[in-house]
Design a protein around this motif. Structure first.
Motif, short mmCIF file in Angstrom:
data_model
loop_
_atom_site.label_atom_id
_atom_site.label_comp_id
_atom_site.label_asym_id
_atom_site.label_seq_id
_atom_site.Cartn_x
_atom_site.Cartn_y
_atom_site.Cartn_z
N SER A 198 66.62 49.62 81.74
CA SER A 198 66.63 48.18 81.46
C SER A 198 67.93 47.57 81.96
O SER A 198 68.89 48.27 82.29
CB SER A 198 66.50 47.91 79.96
OG SER A 198 67.70 48.25 79.27
N TYR A 199 67.98 46.24 82.00
CA TYR A 199 69.22 45.54 82.34
C TYR A 199 70.30 45.83 81.31
O TYR A 199 71.48 45.94 81.65
CB TYR A 199 68.97 44.04 82.43
CG TYR A 199 68.08 43.64 83.58
CD1 TYR A 199 68.48 43.86 84.91
CD2 TYR A 199 66.84 43.06 83.36
CE1 TYR A 199 67.67 43.50 85.97
CE2 TYR A 199 66.01 42.70 84.42
CZ TYR A 199 66.43 42.91 85.72
OH TYR A 199 65.62 42.57 86.76
N HIS A 200 69.89 45.95 80.04
CA HIS A 200 70.88 46.25 79.00
C HIS A 200 71.45 47.66 79.19
O HIS A 200 72.64 47.90 78.95
CB HIS A 200 70.24 46.11 77.62
CG HIS A 200 69.78 44.73 77.31
ND1 HIS A 200 70.65 43.69 77.14
CD2 HIS A 200 68.53 44.21 77.17
CE1 HIS A 200 69.96 42.57 76.89
NE2 HIS A 200 68.69 42.87 76.90
N THR A 242 59.36 57.14 85.66
CA THR A 242 60.45 56.50 84.92
C THR A 242 61.73 57.30 85.03
O THR A 242 62.84 56.74 85.05
CB THR A 242 60.05 56.34 83.44
OG1 THR A 242 58.84 55.58 83.35
CG2 THR A 242 61.14 55.63 82.65
N GLN A 249 69.68 54.87 87.68
CA GLN A 249 70.43 53.90 86.88
C GLN A 249 71.74 54.49 86.36
O GLN A 249 72.79 53.84 86.39
CB GLN A 249 69.57 53.45 85.69
CG GLN A 249 70.31 52.61 84.66
CD GLN A 249 69.43 52.29 83.46
OE1 GLN A 249 68.58 51.40 83.53
NE2 GLN A 249 69.61 53.01 82.37
N GLY A 434 69.84 50.30 75.08
CA GLY A 434 69.06 49.62 76.11
C GLY A 434 67.64 49.28 75.74
O GLY A 434 67.06 48.34 76.30
N ARG A 435 67.03 50.01 74.82
CA ARG A 435 65.65 49.72 74.43
C ARG A 435 65.60 48.52 73.49
O ARG A 435 66.61 48.07 72.95
CB ARG A 435 65.03 50.94 73.76
CG ARG A 435 64.85 52.12 74.69
CD ARG A 435 63.80 51.87 75.75
NE ARG A 435 62.46 51.88 75.20
CZ ARG A 435 61.35 51.79 75.91
NH1 ARG A 435 61.41 51.68 77.23
NH2 ARG A 435 60.17 51.82 75.34
N SER A 436 64.38 48.01 73.27
CA SER A 436 64.22 46.84 72.41
C SER A 436 64.76 47.13 71.02
O SER A 436 64.66 48.25 70.50
CB SER A 436 62.75 46.45 72.33
OG SER A 436 61.97 47.53 71.84
N TYR A 481 72.99 45.06 71.47
CA TYR A 481 73.26 46.23 72.31
C TYR A 481 74.73 46.64 72.22
O TYR A 481 75.62 45.78 72.20
CB TYR A 481 72.83 45.94 73.75
CG TYR A 481 71.35 45.70 73.83
CD1 TYR A 481 70.46 46.78 73.82
CD2 TYR A 481 70.83 44.41 73.87
CE1 TYR A 481 69.09 46.57 73.86
CE2 TYR A 481 69.46 44.19 73.91
CZ TYR A 481 68.59 45.28 73.90
OH TYR A 481 67.24 45.06 73.92
#
Length: 521
Positions: A198-200, A242, A249, A434-436, A481
Protein backbone atom coordinates in the motif's frame (compact mmCIF):
# COMPACT_ATOMS: atom_id res chain seq x y z
CA UNK A 1 3.47 -38.73 -5.64
CA UNK A 2 7.13 -38.12 -6.53
CA UNK A 3 9.41 -39.87 -8.96
CA UNK A 4 10.13 -43.49 -7.88
CA UNK A 5 13.59 -43.84 -6.34
CA UNK A 6 14.74 -46.35 -8.93
CA UNK A 7 13.95 -43.84 -11.67
CA UNK A 8 15.09 -40.71 -9.87
CA UNK A 9 18.60 -42.11 -9.50
CA UNK A 10 18.95 -42.23 -13.30
CA UNK A 11 17.08 -39.02 -14.21
CA UNK A 12 18.10 -35.36 -14.30
CA UNK A 13 15.88 -32.75 -12.62
CA UNK A 14 14.49 -31.79 -16.02
CA UNK A 15 13.67 -35.41 -16.82
CA UNK A 16 11.99 -35.86 -13.44
CA UNK A 17 9.92 -32.74 -14.08
CA UNK A 18 8.81 -34.07 -17.47
CA UNK A 19 7.96 -37.44 -15.91
CA UNK A 20 5.70 -35.80 -13.34
CA UNK A 21 4.06 -33.56 -15.94
CA UNK A 22 3.02 -36.53 -18.03
CA UNK A 23 2.05 -38.82 -15.16
CA UNK A 24 -0.48 -36.76 -13.24
CA UNK A 25 -3.73 -35.19 -14.41
CA UNK A 26 -5.08 -31.75 -13.49
CA UNK A 27 -7.70 -33.38 -11.27
CA UNK A 28 -4.97 -35.21 -9.35
CA UNK A 29 -3.04 -31.97 -9.08
CA UNK A 30 -5.84 -30.05 -7.41
CA UNK A 31 -6.81 -32.92 -5.13
CA UNK A 32 -3.29 -32.86 -3.67
CA UNK A 33 -4.15 -29.61 -1.89
CA UNK A 34 -0.63 -28.16 -1.91
CA UNK A 35 1.86 -26.79 -4.38
CA UNK A 36 5.20 -28.30 -5.31
CA UNK A 37 8.33 -26.56 -4.07
CA UNK A 38 11.21 -27.61 -6.31
CA UNK A 39 14.74 -26.39 -6.80
CA UNK A 40 16.21 -25.42 -10.14
CA UNK A 41 19.62 -26.11 -8.66
CA UNK A 42 20.82 -27.81 -5.52
CA UNK A 43 18.34 -30.72 -5.39
CA UNK A 44 14.77 -30.80 -4.13
CA UNK A 45 13.87 -27.96 -1.78
CA UNK A 46 11.14 -29.85 0.04
CA UNK A 47 11.71 -33.63 0.27
CA UNK A 48 9.04 -35.59 -1.54
CA UNK A 49 8.42 -37.69 1.55
CA UNK A 50 7.14 -34.71 3.51
CA UNK A 51 5.37 -32.53 0.96
CA UNK A 52 2.19 -33.39 -0.89
CA UNK A 53 2.59 -32.16 -4.43
CA UNK A 54 0.25 -30.36 -6.78
CA UNK A 55 1.85 -31.42 -10.04
CA UNK A 56 1.40 -29.36 -13.21
CA UNK A 57 0.03 -30.89 -16.39
CA UNK A 58 1.48 -30.39 -19.86
CA UNK A 59 -0.85 -27.48 -20.56
CA UNK A 60 -0.32 -25.67 -17.26
CA UNK A 61 3.30 -26.41 -16.41
CA UNK A 62 5.65 -23.46 -15.96
CA UNK A 63 7.92 -22.95 -18.94
CA UNK A 64 11.49 -24.17 -18.57
CA UNK A 65 12.62 -21.97 -21.46
CA UNK A 66 15.38 -19.54 -20.49
CA UNK A 67 15.49 -15.88 -21.47
CA UNK A 68 18.72 -14.12 -22.40
CA UNK A 69 20.19 -13.24 -19.00
CA UNK A 70 21.24 -9.80 -20.22
CA UNK A 71 17.56 -8.87 -20.38
CA UNK A 72 16.70 -9.97 -16.84
CA UNK A 73 17.37 -7.81 -13.77
CA UNK A 74 17.10 -9.08 -10.17
CA UNK A 75 14.61 -7.36 -7.86
CA UNK A 76 13.17 -7.66 -4.37
CA UNK A 77 16.47 -7.97 -2.55
CA UNK A 78 16.14 -8.67 1.16
CA UNK A 79 18.65 -9.56 3.85
CA UNK A 80 18.51 -11.76 6.93
CA UNK A 81 21.03 -12.56 9.61
CA UNK A 82 22.32 -16.10 9.91
CA UNK A 83 22.61 -17.92 13.22
CA UNK A 84 25.55 -15.68 14.12
CA UNK A 85 24.64 -12.09 13.23
CA UNK A 86 28.30 -11.08 13.58
CA UNK A 87 29.61 -13.34 10.82
CA UNK A 88 26.67 -14.62 8.74
CA UNK A 89 24.24 -12.95 6.35
CA UNK A 90 21.81 -14.28 3.76
CA UNK A 91 21.11 -12.19 0.67
CA UNK A 92 17.88 -13.11 -1.09
CA UNK A 93 16.32 -11.78 -4.27
CA UNK A 94 13.88 -12.59 -7.02
CA UNK A 95 14.03 -12.90 -10.79
CA UNK A 96 10.95 -12.72 -13.02
CA UNK A 97 11.94 -15.68 -15.20
CA UNK A 98 14.27 -18.66 -14.97
CA UNK A 99 17.97 -17.78 -15.21
CA UNK A 100 21.21 -19.74 -15.35
CA UNK A 101 23.98 -19.82 -12.75
CA UNK A 102 22.82 -17.19 -10.23
CA UNK A 103 25.56 -15.77 -8.03
CA UNK A 104 26.62 -13.04 -5.64
CA UNK A 105 29.79 -10.97 -5.48
CA UNK A 106 30.89 -9.32 -2.23
CA UNK A 107 33.71 -7.06 -1.12
CA UNK A 108 34.85 -4.28 1.19
CA UNK A 109 34.72 -1.79 -1.70
CA UNK A 110 32.47 -1.51 -4.77
CA UNK A 111 35.52 -1.66 -7.04
CA UNK A 112 36.94 -4.75 -5.32
CA UNK A 113 34.31 -7.49 -5.39
CA UNK A 114 34.95 -11.20 -4.96
CA UNK A 115 34.74 -13.93 -7.53
CA UNK A 116 31.27 -15.27 -8.19
CA UNK A 117 29.77 -17.20 -5.28
CA UNK A 118 27.01 -19.56 -6.41
CA UNK A 119 23.45 -19.04 -5.18
CA UNK A 120 20.42 -21.33 -4.84
CA UNK A 121 17.19 -20.89 -6.82
CA UNK A 122 13.95 -21.99 -5.16
CA UNK A 123 11.08 -22.24 -7.60
CA UNK A 124 7.53 -21.78 -6.34
CA UNK A 125 4.81 -22.78 -8.79
CA UNK A 126 1.18 -21.86 -8.08
CA UNK A 127 -1.26 -23.38 -10.59
CA UNK A 128 -4.47 -21.82 -11.85
CA UNK A 129 -7.32 -22.65 -9.53
CA UNK A 130 -5.35 -21.81 -6.41
CA UNK A 131 -6.60 -18.38 -5.52
CA UNK A 132 -7.16 -15.45 -7.85
CA UNK A 133 -4.21 -15.67 -10.22
CA UNK A 134 -3.59 -17.80 -13.26
CA UNK A 135 -0.55 -20.10 -13.39
CA UNK A 136 2.29 -18.24 -11.72
CA UNK A 137 5.89 -19.32 -11.18
CA UNK A 138 8.17 -17.38 -8.86
CA UNK A 139 11.93 -17.71 -8.72
CA UNK A 140 13.57 -16.87 -5.40
CA UNK A 141 17.35 -16.84 -5.11
CA UNK A 142 19.40 -17.13 -1.91
CA UNK A 143 23.08 -16.78 -1.12
CA UNK A 144 24.21 -17.65 2.41
CA UNK A 145 27.42 -15.89 3.42
CA UNK A 146 29.61 -16.97 6.33
CA UNK A 147 33.03 -16.08 7.68
CA UNK A 148 32.29 -12.36 7.58
CA UNK A 149 33.97 -9.91 9.97
CA UNK A 150 31.90 -8.44 12.82
CA UNK A 151 30.85 -4.81 12.55
CA UNK A 152 32.01 -4.58 8.94
CA UNK A 153 30.16 -2.97 6.04
CA UNK A 154 30.24 -4.96 2.81
CA UNK A 155 29.25 -4.17 -0.75
CA UNK A 156 27.49 -6.86 -2.74
CA UNK A 157 25.96 -7.42 -6.13
CA UNK A 158 23.65 -10.20 -7.31
CA UNK A 159 23.46 -11.58 -10.80
CA UNK A 160 23.32 -14.56 -13.13
CA UNK A 161 24.67 -15.64 -16.47
CA UNK A 162 24.48 -12.55 -18.69
CA UNK A 163 24.00 -10.09 -15.80
CA UNK A 164 27.16 -9.33 -13.85
CA UNK A 165 26.91 -6.52 -11.24
CA UNK A 166 30.69 -6.05 -11.41
CA UNK A 167 30.41 -4.65 -14.92
CA UNK A 168 30.81 -0.85 -14.92
CA UNK A 169 27.35 -0.10 -16.30
CA UNK A 170 25.73 -2.25 -13.55
CA UNK A 171 27.59 -0.88 -10.50
CA UNK A 172 24.47 1.10 -9.66
CA UNK A 173 22.78 -2.18 -8.74
CA UNK A 174 25.14 -2.84 -5.82
CA UNK A 175 23.88 -2.92 -2.28
CA UNK A 176 25.49 -2.85 1.17
CA UNK A 177 25.01 -4.50 4.53
CA UNK A 178 26.71 -4.31 7.93
CA UNK A 179 27.26 -7.27 10.23
CA UNK A 180 26.51 -7.12 13.94
CA UNK A 181 29.36 -5.91 16.16
CA UNK A 182 31.57 -8.24 18.18
CA UNK A 183 31.11 -6.16 21.33
CA UNK A 184 28.47 -4.02 23.00
CA UNK A 185 27.81 -0.80 21.10
CA UNK A 186 24.86 1.59 20.65
CA UNK A 187 22.46 0.73 17.85
CA UNK A 188 18.89 1.30 16.64
CA UNK A 189 16.33 -1.16 15.39
CA UNK A 190 12.80 -0.71 14.06
CA UNK A 191 9.70 -2.89 14.13
CA UNK A 192 6.11 -3.22 12.94
CA UNK A 193 3.58 -5.82 11.84
CA UNK A 194 0.88 -6.17 9.20
CA UNK A 195 2.31 -4.21 6.31
CA UNK A 196 1.06 -5.62 3.02
CA UNK A 197 1.25 -3.58 -0.17
CA UNK A 198 0.00 0.00 0.00
CA UNK A 199 0.97 3.67 -0.15
CA UNK A 200 1.06 3.65 3.65
CA UNK A 201 3.49 0.73 3.55
CA UNK A 202 5.73 2.70 1.22
CA UNK A 203 5.57 5.72 3.50
CA UNK A 204 6.53 3.69 6.56
CA UNK A 205 9.43 2.10 4.68
CA UNK A 206 10.76 5.53 3.71
CA UNK A 207 10.64 6.70 7.32
CA UNK A 208 12.25 3.51 8.59
CA UNK A 209 15.17 3.90 6.19
CA UNK A 210 15.71 7.36 7.67
CA UNK A 211 16.15 5.88 11.16
CA UNK A 212 19.29 4.03 9.97
CA UNK A 213 18.34 0.82 11.80
CA UNK A 214 20.75 -2.07 12.29
CA UNK A 215 17.86 -4.45 11.57
CA UNK A 216 14.07 -4.42 11.22
CA UNK A 217 11.53 -6.76 12.85
CA UNK A 218 8.35 -7.60 10.92
CA UNK A 219 5.94 -9.14 13.45
CA UNK A 220 3.89 -11.26 11.06
CA UNK A 221 1.26 -10.77 8.34
CA UNK A 222 3.88 -9.83 5.82
CA UNK A 223 2.47 -9.41 2.30
CA UNK A 224 -1.21 -10.43 2.63
CA UNK A 225 -1.22 -12.58 -0.49
CA UNK A 226 -3.88 -14.51 1.44
CA UNK A 227 -6.28 -11.76 2.58
CA UNK A 228 -8.59 -14.18 4.42
CA UNK A 229 -5.95 -15.31 6.90
CA UNK A 230 -7.66 -18.42 8.24
CA UNK A 231 -4.89 -20.75 7.10
CA UNK A 232 -7.23 -22.93 5.05
CA UNK A 233 -7.36 -23.95 1.39
CA UNK A 234 -10.91 -22.54 1.42
CA UNK A 235 -9.51 -19.02 1.96
CA UNK A 236 -10.60 -16.77 -0.90
CA UNK A 237 -8.71 -14.07 -2.72
CA UNK A 238 -5.25 -15.61 -2.55
CA UNK A 239 -2.89 -14.11 -5.13
CA UNK A 240 0.74 -15.25 -5.18
CA UNK A 241 1.66 -12.22 -7.30
CA UNK A 242 1.18 -9.99 -4.26
CA UNK A 243 4.57 -11.23 -3.05
CA UNK A 244 6.21 -9.82 -6.19
CA UNK A 245 4.78 -6.41 -5.31
CA UNK A 246 5.68 -6.68 -1.65
CA UNK A 247 9.33 -7.60 -2.16
CA UNK A 248 9.71 -4.81 -4.71
CA UNK A 249 8.12 -2.37 -2.22
CA UNK A 250 10.39 -3.27 0.69
CA UNK A 251 13.62 -3.48 -1.31
CA UNK A 252 14.52 0.14 -0.55
CA UNK A 253 15.07 -0.88 3.08
CA UNK A 254 15.56 -4.64 3.02
CA UNK A 255 18.46 -4.56 0.53
CA UNK A 256 20.63 -2.94 3.23
CA UNK A 257 18.85 -3.71 6.52
CA UNK A 258 18.23 -7.31 7.68
CA UNK A 259 14.45 -7.75 7.43
CA UNK A 260 13.74 -10.30 10.15
CA UNK A 261 10.24 -11.74 9.87
CA UNK A 262 7.99 -13.82 12.06
CA UNK A 263 4.86 -15.49 10.72
CA UNK A 264 1.26 -14.47 11.37
CA UNK A 265 -2.08 -15.95 10.42
CA UNK A 266 -2.02 -14.40 6.92
CA UNK A 267 1.33 -16.11 6.34
CA UNK A 268 -0.20 -19.61 6.67
CA UNK A 269 -0.73 -20.10 2.93
CA UNK A 270 -2.41 -23.48 3.12
CA UNK A 271 -1.70 -24.51 -0.48
CA UNK A 272 2.02 -24.90 0.26
CA UNK A 273 3.15 -27.78 2.45
CA UNK A 274 4.09 -28.26 5.18
CA UNK A 275 1.62 -26.41 7.43
CA UNK A 276 1.19 -23.59 4.95
CA UNK A 277 4.78 -22.39 5.35
CA UNK A 278 6.27 -23.88 2.18
CA UNK A 279 5.85 -20.60 0.32
CA UNK A 280 7.58 -18.68 3.11
CA UNK A 281 10.47 -21.13 3.04
CA UNK A 282 10.89 -20.40 -0.66
CA UNK A 283 10.97 -16.64 -0.08
CA UNK A 284 12.98 -16.31 3.13
CA UNK A 285 16.12 -17.83 4.59
CA UNK A 286 16.05 -17.19 8.33
CA UNK A 287 18.31 -18.44 11.12
CA UNK A 288 17.78 -22.20 11.50
CA UNK A 289 18.47 -22.44 15.22
CA UNK A 290 14.82 -22.94 16.22
CA UNK A 291 13.25 -26.12 17.61
CA UNK A 292 11.72 -27.55 14.42
CA UNK A 293 12.69 -26.06 11.06
CA UNK A 294 10.11 -28.13 9.13
CA UNK A 295 7.07 -27.15 11.18
CA UNK A 296 8.27 -23.85 12.63
CA UNK A 297 10.50 -22.07 10.09
CA UNK A 298 9.72 -18.67 11.65
CA UNK A 299 11.00 -19.57 15.12
CA UNK A 300 14.61 -18.54 15.74
CA UNK A 301 16.85 -16.18 17.68
CA UNK A 302 19.83 -13.93 17.10
CA UNK A 303 22.04 -11.58 19.09
CA UNK A 304 23.02 -8.04 18.17
CA UNK A 305 25.37 -6.35 20.61
CA UNK A 306 23.96 -6.63 24.12
CA UNK A 307 20.45 -7.61 22.91
CA UNK A 308 19.00 -11.04 22.18
CA UNK A 309 16.00 -11.17 19.86
CA UNK A 310 13.62 -14.13 19.74
CA UNK A 311 10.99 -14.75 17.05
CA UNK A 312 8.04 -16.99 17.94
CA UNK A 313 5.18 -18.54 15.96
CA UNK A 314 1.87 -17.82 17.74
CA UNK A 315 -0.12 -19.79 15.15
CA UNK A 316 1.07 -22.77 17.20
CA UNK A 317 -0.80 -21.53 20.30
CA UNK A 318 -3.68 -19.49 18.84
CA UNK A 319 -7.20 -20.23 20.03
CA UNK A 320 -8.63 -17.50 17.81
CA UNK A 321 -7.30 -18.86 14.48
CA UNK A 322 -6.54 -22.54 15.14
CA UNK A 323 -5.39 -23.78 11.70
CA UNK A 324 -1.92 -24.60 13.08
CA UNK A 325 -2.82 -24.91 16.75
CA UNK A 326 -0.51 -27.40 18.42
CA UNK A 327 1.75 -28.10 15.42
CA UNK A 328 4.88 -28.09 17.59
CA UNK A 329 3.50 -30.49 20.18
CA UNK A 330 4.89 -28.18 22.87
CA UNK A 331 8.44 -28.15 21.54
CA UNK A 332 8.29 -24.43 20.73
CA UNK A 333 7.54 -23.43 24.33
CA UNK A 334 10.21 -25.81 25.63
CA UNK A 335 12.78 -24.34 23.24
CA UNK A 336 11.67 -20.80 24.10
CA UNK A 337 12.26 -21.30 27.81
CA UNK A 338 15.64 -22.83 27.07
CA UNK A 339 16.60 -19.75 25.04
CA UNK A 340 15.38 -17.37 27.73
CA UNK A 341 17.37 -19.19 30.38
CA UNK A 342 20.51 -19.17 28.23
CA UNK A 343 20.28 -15.50 27.31
CA UNK A 344 19.43 -14.31 30.80
CA UNK A 345 22.50 -16.12 32.12
CA UNK A 346 24.85 -14.89 29.35
CA UNK A 347 27.34 -12.36 30.67
CA UNK A 348 27.37 -10.24 27.51
CA UNK A 349 23.58 -9.99 26.99
CA UNK A 350 21.55 -7.42 28.89
CA UNK A 351 18.23 -7.22 27.03
CA UNK A 352 15.84 -9.83 25.67
CA UNK A 353 13.31 -8.66 23.05
CA UNK A 354 10.60 -11.07 21.87
CA UNK A 355 8.50 -10.46 18.77
CA UNK A 356 5.64 -12.38 17.22
CA UNK A 357 2.23 -11.76 15.70
CA UNK A 358 -0.78 -12.36 17.98
CA UNK A 359 -1.10 -9.96 20.92
CA UNK A 360 -0.82 -10.94 24.52
CA UNK A 361 -2.44 -7.65 25.55
CA UNK A 362 -4.45 -5.42 23.21
CA UNK A 363 -7.89 -3.78 23.28
CA UNK A 364 -8.64 -3.71 19.55
CA UNK A 365 -12.26 -4.38 18.62
CA UNK A 366 -11.00 -6.81 15.93
CA UNK A 367 -8.72 -9.42 17.53
CA UNK A 368 -7.92 -7.99 20.99
CA UNK A 369 -5.85 -10.42 23.11
CA UNK A 370 -4.82 -14.02 22.43
CA UNK A 371 -5.45 -16.34 25.36
CA UNK A 372 -3.10 -18.98 23.98
CA UNK A 373 -0.18 -16.55 24.22
CA UNK A 374 -1.17 -15.58 27.76
CA UNK A 375 -1.40 -19.23 28.75
CA UNK A 376 1.80 -20.51 27.13
CA UNK A 377 4.28 -17.64 27.07
CA UNK A 378 3.32 -14.77 29.39
CA UNK A 379 4.45 -16.74 32.49
CA UNK A 380 7.84 -17.18 30.79
CA UNK A 381 8.06 -13.49 29.90
CA UNK A 382 7.62 -12.73 33.58
CA UNK A 383 9.83 -15.51 34.94
CA UNK A 384 12.78 -14.46 32.78
CA UNK A 385 12.09 -10.70 32.92
CA UNK A 386 11.70 -10.17 29.17
CA UNK A 387 12.42 -6.51 28.51
CA UNK A 388 10.10 -5.82 25.58
CA UNK A 389 7.39 -7.77 23.73
CA UNK A 390 6.45 -6.57 20.22
CA UNK A 391 3.30 -7.75 18.44
CA UNK A 392 1.21 -7.03 15.34
CA UNK A 393 -2.16 -8.60 14.40
CA UNK A 394 -4.22 -5.59 15.51
CA UNK A 395 -3.85 -2.72 13.04
CA UNK A 396 -3.10 0.11 15.41
CA UNK A 397 -0.55 1.26 17.97
CA UNK A 398 -1.15 0.35 21.59
CA UNK A 399 1.23 0.21 24.53
CA UNK A 400 0.59 -1.21 27.97
CA UNK A 401 1.63 -0.22 31.44
CA UNK A 402 4.05 -2.58 33.19
CA UNK A 403 2.24 -5.89 33.68
CA UNK A 404 2.76 -8.96 35.84
CA UNK A 405 0.17 -11.61 36.59
CA UNK A 406 -2.37 -9.92 34.29
CA UNK A 407 -2.30 -6.86 36.56
CA UNK A 408 -0.69 -3.43 36.35
CA UNK A 409 2.32 -3.35 38.62
CA UNK A 410 3.26 0.19 37.61
CA UNK A 411 1.60 2.86 35.51
CA UNK A 412 3.96 3.81 32.69
CA UNK A 413 3.10 7.27 31.41
CA UNK A 414 4.54 8.65 28.19
CA UNK A 415 8.20 9.38 28.96
CA UNK A 416 8.28 6.96 31.89
CA UNK A 417 10.83 4.24 32.72
CA UNK A 418 10.21 0.55 33.38
CA UNK A 419 12.55 -1.74 35.34
CA UNK A 420 11.78 -5.32 34.27
CA UNK A 421 14.09 -6.87 36.87
CA UNK A 422 11.65 -5.87 39.61
CA UNK A 423 8.43 -4.61 37.99
CA UNK A 424 7.18 -6.66 35.03
CA UNK A 425 6.83 -6.59 31.25
CA UNK A 426 5.80 -3.90 28.74
CA UNK A 427 3.88 -4.96 25.58
CA UNK A 428 3.64 -2.95 22.36
CA UNK A 429 1.22 -3.60 19.51
CA UNK A 430 2.75 -2.07 16.37
CA UNK A 431 0.41 -3.43 13.72
CA UNK A 432 -0.32 -0.24 11.77
CA UNK A 433 2.36 -0.65 9.08
CA UNK A 434 0.12 -0.40 6.04
CA UNK A 435 -3.10 -2.42 6.10
CA UNK A 436 -6.52 -0.91 6.80
CA UNK A 437 -6.90 0.25 10.38
CA UNK A 438 -9.04 -1.28 13.14
CA UNK A 439 -10.72 0.48 16.08
CA UNK A 440 -10.61 0.94 19.85
CA UNK A 441 -13.47 1.06 22.34
CA UNK A 442 -11.68 3.85 24.24
CA UNK A 443 -10.52 7.19 22.82
CA UNK A 444 -7.03 7.65 21.41
CA UNK A 445 -4.40 8.70 23.93
CA UNK A 446 -0.90 9.54 22.68
CA UNK A 447 1.87 12.10 23.07
CA UNK A 448 0.43 15.61 22.97
CA UNK A 449 -3.16 14.24 22.94
CA UNK A 450 -3.39 12.30 26.18
CA UNK A 451 -6.77 11.01 27.28
CA UNK A 452 -6.25 8.66 30.21
CA UNK A 453 -8.86 5.98 30.79
CA UNK A 454 -8.32 3.53 33.65
CA UNK A 455 -10.97 1.02 32.53
CA UNK A 456 -11.21 -0.17 28.91
CA UNK A 457 -13.71 -2.75 27.66
CA UNK A 458 -12.11 -5.55 25.67
CA UNK A 459 -11.97 -9.35 25.29
CA UNK A 460 -9.55 -12.26 25.19
CA UNK A 461 -9.74 -15.25 22.82
CA UNK A 462 -9.78 -18.50 24.80
CA UNK A 463 -10.28 -22.17 23.94
CA UNK A 464 -13.95 -21.65 24.83
CA UNK A 465 -14.35 -18.53 22.66
CA UNK A 466 -14.27 -14.82 23.39
CA UNK A 467 -14.34 -13.79 27.03
CA UNK A 468 -15.07 -10.15 27.83
CA UNK A 469 -12.77 -8.30 30.18
CA UNK A 470 -12.31 -4.78 31.49
CA UNK A 471 -8.65 -3.82 31.62
CA UNK A 472 -6.58 -1.13 33.29
CA UNK A 473 -3.31 -1.65 31.39
CA UNK A 474 -4.05 0.20 28.12
CA UNK A 475 -1.85 3.29 28.46
CA UNK A 476 -1.23 4.59 24.90
CA UNK A 477 -3.58 4.20 21.93
CA UNK A 478 -3.06 5.66 18.45
CA UNK A 479 -5.32 4.78 15.53
CA UNK A 480 -3.22 5.66 12.50
CA UNK A 481 -0.20 4.35 10.61
CA UNK A 482 3.00 4.03 12.61
CA UNK A 483 6.05 1.95 13.49
CA UNK A 484 8.42 1.38 16.39
CA UNK A 485 11.95 2.72 16.86
CA UNK A 486 14.17 1.33 19.62
CA UNK A 487 17.53 2.85 20.58
CA UNK A 488 19.82 0.55 22.57
CA UNK A 489 22.50 2.19 24.70
CA UNK A 490 24.98 -0.06 26.58
CA UNK A 491 26.50 0.99 29.87
CA UNK A 492 29.46 -0.06 32.06
CA UNK A 493 28.84 -2.97 34.35
CA UNK A 494 26.57 -2.07 37.25
CA UNK A 495 25.19 1.04 35.56
CA UNK A 496 21.82 1.23 33.84
CA UNK A 497 21.74 0.25 30.19
CA UNK A 498 18.63 1.36 28.31
CA UNK A 499 16.15 0.60 25.57
CA UNK A 500 14.56 3.88 24.51
CA UNK A 501 11.36 3.01 22.68
CA UNK A 502 9.47 5.42 20.44
CA UNK A 503 6.25 5.11 18.50
CA UNK A 504 6.63 7.07 15.25
CA UNK A 505 3.62 8.06 13.13
CA UNK A 506 3.56 7.98 9.34
CA UNK A 507 3.75 11.77 9.54
CA UNK A 508 7.09 11.49 11.33
CA UNK A 509 5.60 12.75 14.59
CA UNK A 510 6.40 10.93 17.83
CA UNK A 511 3.29 9.43 19.42
CA UNK A 512 4.87 7.63 22.37
CA UNK A 513 8.18 7.19 24.13
CA UNK A 514 9.33 5.30 27.19
CA UNK A 515 12.51 3.70 28.52
CA UNK A 516 13.32 0.18 29.66
CA UNK A 517 16.32 0.11 32.00
CA UNK A 518 18.31 -2.62 33.72
CA UNK A 519 21.73 -2.88 35.30
CA UNK A 520 24.39 -3.90 32.78
CA UNK A 521 26.25 -7.14 33.38
Amino acid sequence: MGVPDQLADRMSMAEQHEYLRSRFSRRTMMRGGAVTLGAVVGGAFVPGATARAAVPTRSTAPSAQKVDGRLVAPFGRHLAYGNDARTEMTVSWQVPVAVDKPFIRIGAHPWDLSHRIGAEIRTLYTPAGVGASADHTQYYVHAKLAGLKPGRTYYYGVGHAGFDPAEPHLLGTLGTFTTAPAHKAPFTFTAFGDQGVSYHGLANDALILGQNPAFHLHAGDIAYADPAGAGKTADTGFDARTWDQFLAQTESVAKSVPWMVSYGNHDMEAWYSPNGYGGEEARFTLPDNGPDKKNLPGVYSFVHGNTAVISLDPNDVSFEIPANLGISGGTQTTWFERQLKKYRAAKDIDFIVVFFHHCAYCTSTAHASEGGVRQEWVPLFEKYQVDLVINGHNHQYERTDVIKGDKVTKKLPIGGTAYPETEGVVYVTAGAAGRSLYAFTAPDSYEGHEHEVDAVASFVNTKDGKVNETVAWSRVRYLDYSFLRVDVTPAPRGHYTTLKVQGIAETGDRIDHFTVARRAK
